[in-house]
Write a protein that holds these residues in place. Structure first.
Motif, PDB file in Angstrom:
ATOM      1  N   LEU A  35     -23.214  62.376 -12.220  1.00  0.00           N
ATOM      2  CA  LEU A  35     -22.017  61.557 -12.061  1.00  0.00           C
ATOM      3  C   LEU A  35     -22.267  60.116 -12.484  1.00  0.00           C
ATOM      4  O   LEU A  35     -23.383  59.604 -12.391  1.00  0.00           O
ATOM      5  CB  LEU A  35     -21.535  61.606 -10.615  1.00  0.00           C
ATOM      6  CG  LEU A  35     -21.071  62.988 -10.142  1.00  0.00           C
ATOM      7  CD1 LEU A  35     -20.653  62.924  -8.683  1.00  0.00           C
ATOM      8  CD2 LEU A  35     -19.933  63.506 -10.995  1.00  0.00           C
ATOM      9  N   TYR A  36     -21.215  59.474 -12.946  1.00  0.00           N
ATOM     10  CA  TYR A  36     -21.247  58.070 -13.344  1.00  0.00           C
ATOM     11  C   TYR A  36     -21.546  57.216 -12.124  1.00  0.00           C
ATOM     12  O   TYR A  36     -20.906  57.354 -11.083  1.00  0.00           O
ATOM     13  CB  TYR A  36     -19.878  57.705 -13.940  1.00  0.00           C
ATOM     14  CG  TYR A  36     -19.757  56.291 -14.412  1.00  0.00           C
ATOM     15  CD1 TYR A  36     -20.273  55.900 -15.632  1.00  0.00           C
ATOM     16  CD2 TYR A  36     -19.106  55.344 -13.634  1.00  0.00           C
ATOM     17  CE1 TYR A  36     -20.138  54.602 -16.080  1.00  0.00           C
ATOM     18  CE2 TYR A  36     -18.965  54.041 -14.075  1.00  0.00           C
ATOM     19  CZ  TYR A  36     -19.491  53.682 -15.298  1.00  0.00           C
ATOM     20  OH  TYR A  36     -19.362  52.390 -15.742  1.00  0.00           O
ATOM     21  N   ARG A  37     -22.512  56.339 -12.264  1.00  0.00           N
ATOM     22  CA  ARG A  37     -22.885  55.458 -11.158  1.00  0.00           C
ATOM     23  C   ARG A  37     -22.565  54.026 -11.547  1.00  0.00           C
ATOM     24  O   ARG A  37     -23.251  53.424 -12.381  1.00  0.00           O
ATOM     25  CB  ARG A  37     -24.367  55.628 -10.846  1.00  0.00           C
ATOM     26  CG  ARG A  37     -24.687  57.015 -10.338  1.00  0.00           C
ATOM     27  CD  ARG A  37     -26.158  57.105  -9.948  1.00  0.00           C
ATOM     28  NE  ARG A  37     -26.449  58.424  -9.453  1.00  0.00           N
ATOM     29  CZ  ARG A  37     -27.254  59.278 -10.066  1.00  0.00           C
ATOM     30  NH1 ARG A  37     -27.869  58.945 -11.178  1.00  0.00           N
ATOM     31  NH2 ARG A  37     -27.472  60.461  -9.540  1.00  0.00           N
ATOM     32  N   LEU A  38     -21.525  53.497 -10.960  1.00  0.00           N
ATOM     33  CA  LEU A  38     -21.048  52.165 -11.303  1.00  0.00           C
ATOM     34  C   LEU A  38     -22.135  51.110 -11.117  1.00  0.00           C
ATOM     35  O   LEU A  38     -22.287  50.236 -11.960  1.00  0.00           O
ATOM     36  CB  LEU A  38     -19.809  51.808 -10.475  1.00  0.00           C
ATOM     37  CG  LEU A  38     -19.219  50.423 -10.730  1.00  0.00           C
ATOM     38  CD1 LEU A  38     -18.828  50.245 -12.196  1.00  0.00           C
ATOM     39  CD2 LEU A  38     -18.032  50.181  -9.813  1.00  0.00           C
ATOM     40  N   GLU A  39     -22.878  51.176 -10.040  1.00  0.00           N
ATOM     41  CA  GLU A  39     -23.907  50.165  -9.788  1.00  0.00           C
ATOM     42  C   GLU A  39     -24.944  50.132 -10.916  1.00  0.00           C
ATOM     43  O   GLU A  39     -25.382  49.060 -11.331  1.00  0.00           O
ATOM     44  CB  GLU A  39     -24.605  50.415  -8.443  1.00  0.00           C
ATOM     45  CG  GLU A  39     -23.690  50.273  -7.245  1.00  0.00           C
ATOM     46  CD  GLU A  39     -22.789  51.502  -7.023  1.00  0.00           C
ATOM     47  OE1 GLU A  39     -23.089  52.588  -7.557  1.00  0.00           O
ATOM     48  OE2 GLU A  39     -21.767  51.345  -6.339  1.00  0.00           O
ATOM     49  N   ARG A  96     -27.290  42.628 -18.189  1.00  0.00           N
ATOM     50  CA  ARG A  96     -28.356  42.303 -19.141  1.00  0.00           C
ATOM     51  C   ARG A  96     -27.814  42.004 -20.541  1.00  0.00           C
ATOM     52  O   ARG A  96     -28.559  41.586 -21.416  1.00  0.00           O
ATOM     53  CB  ARG A  96     -29.357  43.447 -19.197  1.00  0.00           C
ATOM     54  CG  ARG A  96     -30.038  43.658 -17.830  1.00  0.00           C
ATOM     55  CD  ARG A  96     -31.140  44.612 -17.954  1.00  0.00           C
ATOM     56  NE  ARG A  96     -32.104  44.016 -18.892  1.00  0.00           N
ATOM     57  CZ  ARG A  96     -33.380  44.276 -18.888  1.00  0.00           C
ATOM     58  NH1 ARG A  96     -33.869  45.086 -18.006  1.00  0.00           N
ATOM     59  NH2 ARG A  96     -34.177  43.739 -19.779  1.00  0.00           N
ATOM     60  N   ILE A  97     -26.538  42.200 -20.752  1.00  0.00           N
ATOM     61  CA  ILE A  97     -25.935  41.958 -22.068  1.00  0.00           C
ATOM     62  C   ILE A  97     -25.757  40.454 -22.251  1.00  0.00           C
ATOM     63  O   ILE A  97     -25.074  39.801 -21.465  1.00  0.00           O
ATOM     64  CB  ILE A  97     -24.583  42.687 -22.201  1.00  0.00           C
ATOM     65  CG1 ILE A  97     -24.789  44.200 -22.111  1.00  0.00           C
ATOM     66  CG2 ILE A  97     -23.879  42.297 -23.500  1.00  0.00           C
ATOM     67  CD1 ILE A  97     -23.501  44.994 -22.040  1.00  0.00           C
ATOM     68  N   ALA A 141      -9.066  48.397  -9.217  1.00  0.00           N
ATOM     69  CA  ALA A 141      -9.394  47.674  -7.990  1.00  0.00           C
ATOM     70  C   ALA A 141     -10.732  46.936  -8.091  1.00  0.00           C
ATOM     71  O   ALA A 141     -10.975  46.002  -7.335  1.00  0.00           O
ATOM     72  CB  ALA A 141      -9.437  48.645  -6.806  1.00  0.00           C
ATOM     73  N   THR A 142     -11.569  47.327  -9.036  1.00  0.00           N
ATOM     74  CA  THR A 142     -12.895  46.699  -9.183  1.00  0.00           C
ATOM     75  C   THR A 142     -13.032  45.913 -10.487  1.00  0.00           C
ATOM     76  O   THR A 142     -14.147  45.566 -10.883  1.00  0.00           O
ATOM     77  CB  THR A 142     -14.006  47.767  -9.114  1.00  0.00           C
ATOM     78  OG1 THR A 142     -13.823  48.699 -10.194  1.00  0.00           O
ATOM     79  CG2 THR A 142     -14.002  48.496  -7.788  1.00  0.00           C
ATOM     80  N   LEU A 143     -11.921  45.621 -11.158  1.00  0.00           N
ATOM     81  CA  LEU A 143     -12.009  44.929 -12.451  1.00  0.00           C
ATOM     82  C   LEU A 143     -12.716  43.580 -12.357  1.00  0.00           C
ATOM     83  O   LEU A 143     -13.534  43.253 -13.218  1.00  0.00           O
ATOM     84  CB  LEU A 143     -10.620  44.736 -13.057  1.00  0.00           C
ATOM     85  CG  LEU A 143     -10.054  45.902 -13.847  1.00  0.00           C
ATOM     86  CD1 LEU A 143      -8.724  45.521 -14.485  1.00  0.00           C
ATOM     87  CD2 LEU A 143     -11.004  46.413 -14.886  1.00  0.00           C
ATOM     88  N   CYS A 200     -19.882  40.857 -14.540  1.00  0.00           N
ATOM     89  CA  CYS A 200     -21.184  41.305 -15.043  1.00  0.00           C
ATOM     90  C   CYS A 200     -21.503  40.738 -16.425  1.00  0.00           C
ATOM     91  O   CYS A 200     -22.670  40.663 -16.805  1.00  0.00           O
ATOM     92  CB  CYS A 200     -21.223  42.830 -15.115  1.00  0.00           C
ATOM     93  SG  CYS A 200     -21.133  43.630 -13.512  1.00  0.00           S
ATOM     94  N   PHE A 201     -20.489  40.371 -17.184  1.00  0.00           N
ATOM     95  CA  PHE A 201     -20.684  39.968 -18.569  1.00  0.00           C
ATOM     96  C   PHE A 201     -20.754  38.452 -18.682  1.00  0.00           C
ATOM     97  O   PHE A 201     -19.850  37.744 -18.254  1.00  0.00           O
ATOM     98  CB  PHE A 201     -19.554  40.519 -19.440  1.00  0.00           C
ATOM     99  CG  PHE A 201     -19.492  42.016 -19.433  1.00  0.00           C
ATOM    100  CD1 PHE A 201     -20.316  42.759 -20.255  1.00  0.00           C
ATOM    101  CD2 PHE A 201     -18.624  42.684 -18.582  1.00  0.00           C
ATOM    102  CE1 PHE A 201     -20.272  44.151 -20.251  1.00  0.00           C
ATOM    103  CE2 PHE A 201     -18.574  44.066 -18.558  1.00  0.00           C
ATOM    104  CZ  PHE A 201     -19.399  44.801 -19.395  1.00  0.00           C
TER     105      PHE A 201
END
Length: 133
Positions: free
Chosen positions: A53-57, A65-66, A89-91, A97-98
Motif C-alpha cells: 500500500l501507498y505510504r504517505l509518510e 529531499r527534492i 484534506a492533507t494538501l 514538503c516541496f
C-alpha cells in the motif's frame, strides 16, 4: 466492445468535463481491434489494489529531499471520490514538503485534467519549464 461509441460513452459518463469529440478520440487511443471488436489496451490489473500500500509518510520523506522546482497542477473541480477527499484534506501538508513549489489550477478541469484540458495543461508545463529561475 463492438464500436468506439461504447468506450466513448463510458468515458463521458465518468468524465463529464470531456467533450464528445475528445472522448471518441480517447476511446480510439485507449482501445485496439481484436476479432471484429475492440478491447482496452491497458492491463486490467492496473485497477487492482497494490500488494504494497501507498505510504504517505514515506512519499513525503522523499518529496522533502527534492531541491528542484516542482510544478503542481490541479483541476478546478476536484474528483468526487472518498480517496480524493482524503488527499484534499492533507494538501497543505503535502505542499509543505516541496522547497520550490509552483501551483497552478486548470480552469474547467477536474481530476483528469490531462484529458479534459490538455492544451491548458501543456501551456502551464511549458511556461514552468521556460521560466527563468
Amino acid at each position: 466492445m463492438a464500436s468506439l461509441e461504447q468506450p466513448a460513452d463510458r468515458l463521458l459518463a465518468r468524465n463529464p468535463l470531456l467533450t464528445p469529440e475528445r472522448a471518441r478520440w480517447l476511446a480510439a487511443a485507449l482501445t485496439r481491434p481484436v476479432d471484429g471488436g475492440l478491447v482496452y489496451r491497458a492491463d486490467p490489473r492496473h485497477k487492482m489494489v497494490n500488494p504494497v500500500l501507498y505510504r504517505l509518510e514515506e512519499a513525503m520523506a522523499c518529496w522533502r529531499r527534492i531541491s528542484a522546482p516542482v510544478l503542481w497542477l490541479l483541476g478546478e473541480h476536484p474528483f468526487d471520490h472518498p480517496v480524493v477527499s482524503g488527499v484534499l484534506a492533507t494538501l497543505d501538508e503535502r505542499r509543505a514538503c516541496f522547497a520550490q513549489l509552483s501551483e497552478e489550477t486548470i480552469a474547467g478541469a477536474g481530476h483528469m485534467l490531462q484529458w479534459e484540458k490538455p492544451e491548458q495543461m501543456a501551456a502551464e508545463v511549458e511556461r514552468f519549464l521556460l521560466r527563468k529561475s
